[in-house]
Structures are given as structure tokens and as C-alpha cells.
Design an enzyme around this catalytic site. Structure first.
Site, PDB file in Angstrom:
ATOM      1  N   ASP A   1      -7.308   4.596 -10.238  1.00 40.01           N
ATOM      2  CA  ASP A   1      -7.467   3.924 -11.537  1.00 40.01           C
ATOM      3  C   ASP A   1      -8.873   4.214 -12.062  1.00 40.01           C
ATOM      4  OD1 ASP A   1      -7.364   2.332 -13.748  1.00 40.01           O
ATOM      5  OD2 ASP A   1      -7.136   0.443 -12.695  1.00 40.01           O
TER       6      ASP A   1
ATOM      7  N   ASP B   1       0.919  -3.340  -4.762  1.00 40.88           N
ATOM      8  CA  ASP B   1       1.163  -4.784  -4.763  1.00 40.88           C
ATOM      9  C   ASP B   1       0.612  -5.468  -5.992  1.00 40.88           C
ATOM     10  OD1 ASP B   1      -1.644  -4.385  -3.898  1.00 40.88           O
ATOM     11  OD2 ASP B   1      -1.614  -6.571  -3.742  1.00 40.88           O
TER      12      ASP B   1
ATOM     13  N   LYS C   1      -3.973   7.053 -13.071  1.00 44.78           N
ATOM     14  CA  LYS C   1      -3.971   6.479 -14.423  1.00 44.78           C
ATOM     15  C   LYS C   1      -4.953   7.241 -15.301  1.00 44.78           C
ATOM     16  CE  LYS C   1      -2.637   1.724 -13.331  1.00 44.78           C
ATOM     17  NZ  LYS C   1      -3.102   0.314 -13.359  1.00 44.78           N
TER      18      LYS C   1
ATOM     19  N   GLY D   1      -2.258  -0.383   0.395  1.00 45.98           N
ATOM     20  CA  GLY D   1      -1.431   0.254  -0.628  1.00 45.98           C
ATOM     21  C   GLY D   1      -0.859   1.599  -0.221  1.00 45.98           C
TER      22      GLY D   1
HETATM   23  P1  IMP Z   1      -9.812   2.008  -8.621  1.00 42.82           P
HETATM   24  O1  IMP Z   1     -10.892   1.677  -7.634  1.00 42.82           O
HETATM   25  O2  IMP Z   1     -10.030   1.374  -9.945  1.00 42.82           O
HETATM   26  O3  IMP Z   1      -9.532   3.506  -8.733  1.00 42.82           O
HETATM   27  O4  IMP Z   1      -8.493   1.321  -8.129  1.00 42.82           O
HETATM   28  C1  IMP Z   1      -7.814   1.750  -7.041  1.00 42.82           C
HETATM   29  C2  IMP Z   1      -7.204   0.596  -6.278  1.00 42.82           C
HETATM   30  O5  IMP Z   1      -6.839  -0.494  -7.145  1.00 42.82           O
HETATM   31  C3  IMP Z   1      -5.952   1.086  -5.649  1.00 42.82           C
HETATM   32  O6  IMP Z   1      -6.180   1.362  -4.284  1.00 42.82           O
HETATM   33  C4  IMP Z   1      -4.983  -0.057  -5.834  1.00 42.82           C
HETATM   34  O7  IMP Z   1      -4.957  -0.836  -4.672  1.00 42.82           O
HETATM   35  C5  IMP Z   1      -5.526  -0.906  -6.956  1.00 42.82           C
HETATM   36  N1  IMP Z   1      -4.764  -0.698  -8.208  1.00 42.82           N
HETATM   37  C6  IMP Z   1      -5.174  -0.076  -9.331  1.00 42.82           C
HETATM   38  N2  IMP Z   1      -4.211  -0.066 -10.268  1.00 42.82           N
HETATM   39  C7  IMP Z   1      -3.151  -0.676  -9.723  1.00 42.82           C
HETATM   40  C8  IMP Z   1      -1.805  -0.964 -10.194  1.00 42.82           C
HETATM   41  O8  IMP Z   1      -1.384  -0.626 -11.312  1.00 42.82           O
HETATM   42  N3  IMP Z   1      -1.000  -1.618  -9.321  1.00 42.82           N
HETATM   43  C9  IMP Z   1      -1.385  -1.997  -8.063  1.00 42.82           C
HETATM   44  N4  IMP Z   1      -2.619  -1.742  -7.586  1.00 42.82           N
HETATM   45  C10 IMP Z   1      -3.489  -1.086  -8.405  1.00 42.82           C
HETATM   46 MG    MG Z   2      -5.044  -0.922  -2.841  1.00 41.71          MG
END
Ligand code: IMP
Ligand code: MG
Length: 177
Positions: free
Chosen positions: A104, A158, A132, A45
Site C-alpha cells: 500500500d 484481514d 495499490k 497477512g
Molecule cells: P503499507 O505499509 O502501507 O504498504 O501497508 C502494507 C500492510 O498494510 C500490509 O502488510 C497489510 O497488512 C496492510 N494493508 C494495507 N492495505 C490493506 C487492505 O486493503 N486490506 C488488508 N490489509 C491491508
Molecule cells: Mg499485514
């Protein structure tokens, strides 16, 4: 691709301007520090953000990529904590800046931070293009944009490995998720 995007949140010009100002914020922190800087992008990403960011950074730096799998396949929710971290590069004594596309829940950054801390770096900081509202805000040291809690794609982000090449950042049509 355009037809599959419900709404553009951030246009490419807006992203480019913010990446330039983030680079200035990052340079202010690292320019006075002794020792080398290593950027650690989280694949896949972060690749477009990384490519644009480093060309705005007037600093001597290295890149060591990490690959993390938390969202296998087409899911948009964190699945099992299937966290696979593969680090290519040596971080001992270096200032590490982890670079990711979006923060996120924060699980990804927390896992990567813990894994990299074991490499005895001089410091660890984090830069994310998007954040977010669910996130623990303190997990990111540098943030491009705070966005609403919708699933977004483009500029490296993606859905099922598609849309990374969409030049803007947009909300994917709900019926496609
Ligand atoms: P976390 O571990 O929940 O903070 O999520 C982070 C990872 O989830 C990021 O590196 C993204 O690859 C993926 N991700 C979270 N939200 C989105 C989104 O809205 N679109 C695409 N990928 C996301
Ligand atoms: Mg990712």
C-alpha cells in the site's frame, strides 16, 4: 462472511493461476543464482500466499518469518509508526525474498528491507500478491495484481484479524470499516 463483502475483486481460481505464473517468474530469477534462497513472509497477512507460492516453486528454499505490527487493531490507516519486527532465522549470505500480501504505502516493506539488510544477505527482493496505486511501484520486484485503492480482505488479508480465511479477495462493505 459473504454478506459482508461488497464485491469480489479476484476469485480463488484467478488467484491460483496468477500465483502459479508468479512462481515461474520467481524461479527464473533464482534458479541460475548460486547460494541458498530464504523466503521471508510478513505475518500474518502473507501466510496463505506463501503456502500456495512455495508449493509452486521448484527450488530448494528455507523460510524465516517476520512479524510486523503497523496496523494495530481495527484501524485501516497507518497509525503511529509502531513497527515491531521479529525475525526468526539467519540470513547472512542468503538470497532473501520478502513475501507480503499487499503493498500500500510501502512503509512496511521499507522497514522490513532495512531491518533485513542489517543481516548481511546476498540479495534482497520482494514479492507481493497485490499492489495499490499509492505505492512506489519500484518497491516490489514481483507483483501479482495491481488493484484499486479500496480496503480488501480475504486470502490472508484481514480487517481486525477477521476474513483471512475468505477464499477470494473482496472489497469489504464500507459501513463495516
Ligand atoms: P503499507 O505499509 O502501507 O504498504 O501497508 C502494507 C500492510 O498494510 C500490509 O502488510 C497489510 O497488512 C496492510 N494493508 C494495507 N492495505 C490493506 C487492505 O486493503 N486490506 C488488508 N490489509 C491491508
Ligand atoms: Mg499485514
Amino acid at each position: 462472511m459473504e454478506a459482508e463483502i461488497e464485491r469480489v475483486l479476484l476469485r480463488r481460481e484467478q488467484i491460483a493461476a496468477r500465483v502459479r505464473s508468479m512462481a515461474a517468474e520467481i524461479a527464473d530469477v533464482y534458479a541460475p543464482l548460486d547460494g541458498g534462497l530464504t523466503l521471508v513472509p510478513i505475518l500474518s497477512g502473507a501466510i496463505i500466499f506463501l503456502a500456495d507460492l512455495i508449493r509452486e516453486l521448484p527450488l530448494k528454499l528455507k523460510i524465516a518469518v517476520v512479524q510486523v505490527s503497523t496496523y494495530p487493531g481495527a484501524s485501516t490507516k497507518p497509525g503511529d509508526p509502531r513497527v515491531l519486527i521479529e525475525l526468526n532465522g539467519h540470513l547472512r549470505g542468503r538470497h532473501v525474498l520478502i513475501v507480503d500480501d499487499i503493498l500500500d504505502t510501502g512503509r512496511t516493506l521499507q522497514c522490513v528491507q532495512a531491518r533485513l539488510a542489517a543481516e548481511s544477505p546476498a540479495s534482497i527482493r520482494t514479492a507481493v500478491l497485490l499492489r495499490k496505486p499509492n505505492a512506489d511501484a519500484a518497491l516490489a520486484d514481483f507483483v501479482g495484481f495491481d488493484i484499486e485503492d479500496r480496503f480488501v480482505v480475504g486470502y490472508g488479508l484481514d480487517y481486525d484479524d477477521h476474513y483471512r480465511n475468505y477464499p477470494h479477495i473482496g472489497v469489504l462493505r464500507g459501513e463495516l470499516l
